[in-house]
Scaffold this motif. Sequence first.
Motif, mmCIF file in Angstrom:
data_model
loop_
_atom_site.group_PDB
_atom_site.id
_atom_site.type_symbol
_atom_site.label_atom_id
_atom_site.label_comp_id
_atom_site.label_asym_id
_atom_site.label_seq_id
_atom_site.Cartn_x
_atom_site.Cartn_y
_atom_site.Cartn_z
ATOM 1 N N ALA A 1 0.822 -1.208 0.000
ATOM 2 C CA ALA A 1 0.000 0.000 0.000
ATOM 3 C C ALA A 1 0.857 1.259 0.000
ATOM 4 O O ALA A 1 0.526 2.254 -0.665
ATOM 5 C CB ALA A 1 -0.928 -0.009 1.207
ATOM 6 N N ARG A 2 1.972 1.210 0.712
ATOM 7 C CA ARG A 2 2.848 2.384 0.774
ATOM 8 C C ARG A 2 3.460 2.653 -0.596
ATOM 9 O O ARG A 2 3.529 3.809 -1.042
ATOM 10 C CB ARG A 2 3.944 2.149 1.811
ATOM 11 C CG ARG A 2 4.905 3.311 1.976
ATOM 12 C CD ARG A 2 5.977 2.994 3.006
ATOM 13 N NE ARG A 2 6.935 4.076 3.131
ATOM 14 C CZ ARG A 2 8.035 4.011 3.883
ATOM 15 N NH1 ARG A 2 8.284 2.908 4.591
ATOM 16 N NH2 ARG A 2 8.869 5.041 3.937
ATOM 17 N N MET B 1 1.126 6.159 -7.379
ATOM 18 C CA MET B 1 -0.031 6.855 -7.956
ATOM 19 C C MET B 1 -0.041 8.340 -7.642
ATOM 20 O O MET B 1 -0.943 9.067 -8.056
ATOM 21 C CB MET B 1 -1.322 6.209 -7.442
ATOM 22 C CG MET B 1 -1.532 4.806 -7.977
ATOM 23 S SD MET B 1 -3.131 4.087 -7.489
ATOM 24 C CE MET B 1 -2.925 3.952 -5.714
ATOM 25 N N GLY B 2 0.949 8.828 -6.896
ATOM 26 C CA GLY B 2 1.039 10.238 -6.586
ATOM 27 C C GLY B 2 0.140 10.683 -5.453
ATOM 28 O O GLY B 2 -0.034 11.893 -5.245
ATOM 29 N N ASN B 3 -0.451 9.735 -4.735
ATOM 30 C CA ASN B 3 -1.338 10.083 -3.629
ATOM 31 C C ASN B 3 -0.585 10.423 -2.351
ATOM 32 O O ASN B 3 -1.171 11.000 -1.424
ATOM 33 C CB ASN B 3 -2.304 8.930 -3.350
ATOM 34 C CG ASN B 3 -3.235 8.670 -4.521
ATOM 35 O OD1 ASN B 3 -3.495 9.553 -5.318
ATOM 36 N ND2 ASN B 3 -3.706 7.433 -4.620
ATOM 37 N N LEU C 1 10.741 6.841 1.193
ATOM 38 C CA LEU C 1 10.578 5.663 0.343
ATOM 39 C C LEU C 1 11.336 5.831 -0.967
ATOM 40 O O LEU C 1 11.976 4.895 -1.452
ATOM 41 C CB LEU C 1 9.100 5.423 0.073
ATOM 42 C CG LEU C 1 8.766 4.281 -0.893
ATOM 43 C CD1 LEU C 1 9.217 2.947 -0.317
ATOM 44 C CD2 LEU C 1 7.277 4.256 -1.205
ATOM 45 N N ARG C 2 11.278 7.033 -1.530
ATOM 46 C CA ARG C 2 11.952 7.299 -2.799
ATOM 47 C C ARG C 2 13.454 7.062 -2.670
ATOM 48 O O ARG C 2 14.076 6.432 -3.535
ATOM 49 C CB ARG C 2 11.667 8.729 -3.246
ATOM 50 C CG ARG C 2 12.187 9.050 -4.654
ATOM 51 C CD ARG C 2 11.917 10.497 -5.048
ATOM 52 N NE ARG C 2 10.507 10.821 -4.963
ATOM 53 C CZ ARG C 2 9.985 11.654 -4.076
ATOM 54 N NH1 ARG C 2 10.784 12.251 -3.188
ATOM 55 N NH2 ARG C 2 8.698 11.917 -4.061
#
Length: 202
Positions: A49-50, A56-58, A64-65
Amino acid sequence: ALSKDRQLRFDAAGPSFKVGSLSWPVDAQGRLTAVQPRNADAVASLPFARIARAAMGNDDDPALRSRIAGRAVVLGSSAFPGEAVMSPYGQISGAHWLAMTAGALLAGDVLKPGGLLAHLPLWLLAAVPLGAALLRKRFLNGGVIVAFTVAALLTMLLITIAARLGGGLLIDPVPTMVVGTFLLAAVLAWRLYRETMDGRVW
């Protein structure tokens, strides 16, 4: 289609599989042995989910990146219980196992199958108790031959472990052990029969 330098190729001269600059040695059946990390937690697991929210840009997730930048990401599911596999670490998810294997392949952590020359010391060791049994000397009784056999088997195992840890060489001692033990048993049975016929039991 993938460009030519990114296609999986088989090199019969190796033999090995190659992709670009990566090369993985294989045995005569085309099998390879990847060296898995000593710690199963060396490959991190993240909730899907993360990753999905960030993809999706949400959700803007700089941590994380930076964590997955330049790395391969293996997606798996824990919804189906049959996805788990047995491993040297115990039962883990199939996705986790695939991720560890992919990491080993990308890092080049693959054992090189040992050829005939690498197996030669094992066959020489197997010949020691066999030669002692064929000599039919009084001092080479059953107990001495058994001691030679045990020492030869332990030395084979030590050579196998040293070759793997020291040189990344894969040596299979099982065929040598099986053939050597079978021949030794045959020679001892023949020797016992001959000496029983001669009236000399050792």
